[in-house]
Write an enzyme that holds these catalytic residues in place. Structure first.
Site, short mmCIF file in Angstrom:
data_model
loop_
_atom_site.label_atom_id
_atom_site.label_comp_id
_atom_site.label_asym_id
_atom_site.label_seq_id
_atom_site.Cartn_x
_atom_site.Cartn_y
_atom_site.Cartn_z
N ASP A 11 0.87 -1.16 0.00
CA ASP A 11 0.00 0.00 0.00
C ASP A 11 0.92 1.23 0.00
OD1 ASP A 11 -2.28 1.69 0.49
OD2 ASP A 11 -1.67 1.75 2.60
N ASP A 13 -0.11 5.08 0.87
CA ASP A 13 -0.35 6.08 1.93
C ASP A 13 -0.22 5.43 3.32
OD1 ASP A 13 -0.98 8.14 0.12
OD2 ASP A 13 -3.05 7.46 -0.05
C1 BG6 Z 1 -5.93 5.79 0.18
C2 BG6 Z 1 -5.97 6.59 1.47
O1 BG6 Z 1 -4.63 5.39 -0.10
O2 BG6 Z 1 -6.41 6.59 -0.91
C3 BG6 Z 1 -7.38 7.11 1.71
O3 BG6 Z 1 -5.59 5.74 2.55
C4 BG6 Z 1 -7.85 7.92 0.49
O4 BG6 Z 1 -7.37 7.93 2.86
C5 BG6 Z 1 -7.76 7.05 -0.76
O5 BG6 Z 1 -9.19 8.34 0.68
C6 BG6 Z 1 -8.19 7.77 -2.04
O6 BG6 Z 1 -7.29 8.81 -2.31
P1 BG6 Z 1 -7.46 9.95 -3.39
O7 BG6 Z 1 -6.08 10.55 -3.48
O8 BG6 Z 1 -7.86 9.28 -4.68
O9 BG6 Z 1 -8.50 10.89 -2.90
MG MG Z 2 -2.69 3.13 3.73
#
Ligand code: BG6
Ligand code: MG
Length: 224
Positions: A11, A13
């Protein structure tokens, strides 16, 4: 039979980079403007889930009906504009400690690496942090129609690695992500206190060696 680890899918984030704090800040600012309650505890439910699902969770927590589709989309866009602004200030120092070393050590050991992230901003984050050259394949929110805990993003990463789930491990910091890894048929390594249900949990990638991953993989695969 000996089980050989051939791939590790991470993963993004909260596992390889520090962006989880930016997601929190951008949601918090929007929630404050809209008069919606939002705190770190509610934020835990947003880890790993899509932007739209995140906003639905915030409304759900506030027991408020969702606004019209147009307004809802507008709020998601507003959160994303702020998030992108925050990510714009990122640089390679925002890669989490130990991530580059682990990616390099996996490559040196002949183990392929992938990223599987729900985020549509994955290409931007990888570019700002200069991480892309260190990772073999990427699957993200731009490739998927279903959000974690659905296994889709991990399945796409597996296809791009040309590996089977039985040959790989997934690494995640969110419960929805651990469920997605399992649903894709892989064993899961968790990062931090929110990684409920993982076969093994580490505090951060800093504490993980290639040997640790090989041992987890072999032991857990033997158990079936
Ligand atoms: C994930 C995060 O990696 O991506 C979430 O943990 C986030 O918090 C999701 O909502 C979607 O991200 P984005 O950048 O497409 O809004
Ligand atoms: Mg994550």
């Amino acid at each position: 039979m000996r089980h050989v680890l051939r791939g590790v899918i991470f993963d993004l984030d909260g596992v390889l980079v520090t962006t989880d704090g930016f997601h929190y800040r951008a949601w918090k600012e929007l929630a404050d403007e809209l008069g919606l309650a939002f705190d770190e505890k509610v934020n835990q439910r947003l880890r790993g889930v899509s932007r739209q699902e995140s906003l639905r969770n915030i409304y759900d927590h506030n027991r408020k009906p969702l606004p019209t589709d147009d307004v809802f989309r507008g709020y998601c866009d507003r959160k994303n504009r702020r998030y992108v602004e925050l990510v714009g200030g990122m640089s390679p120092v925002d890669v989490l400690p130990g991530a580059l070393r682990l990616l390099g050590a996996l490559r040196a050991a002949g183990i392929r690496t992938g990223v599987a992230s729900a985020s549509k901003n994955t290409p931007l984050v990888l570019e700002r942090t200069a991480l892309r050259p260190h990772i073999d394949v990427v699957a993200d929110g731009n490739d998927t129609t279903r959000s974690k805990p659905d296994p889709q993003v991990f399945q796409i990463a597996l296809q791009r690695l040309d590996l089977k789930p039985e040959e790989c491990l997934g690494v995640e910091d969110a419960t929805a992500g651990i469920e997605a890894i399992h649903a894709a048929g892989m064993k899961a390594v968790g990062i931090g206190g929110q990684a409920v249900g993982a076969e093994r949990v580490f505090g951060s990638v800093l504490g993980i060696s290639v040997r640790d991953l090989m041992i987890v993989f072999e032991e857990e695969t033997r158990k079936g």
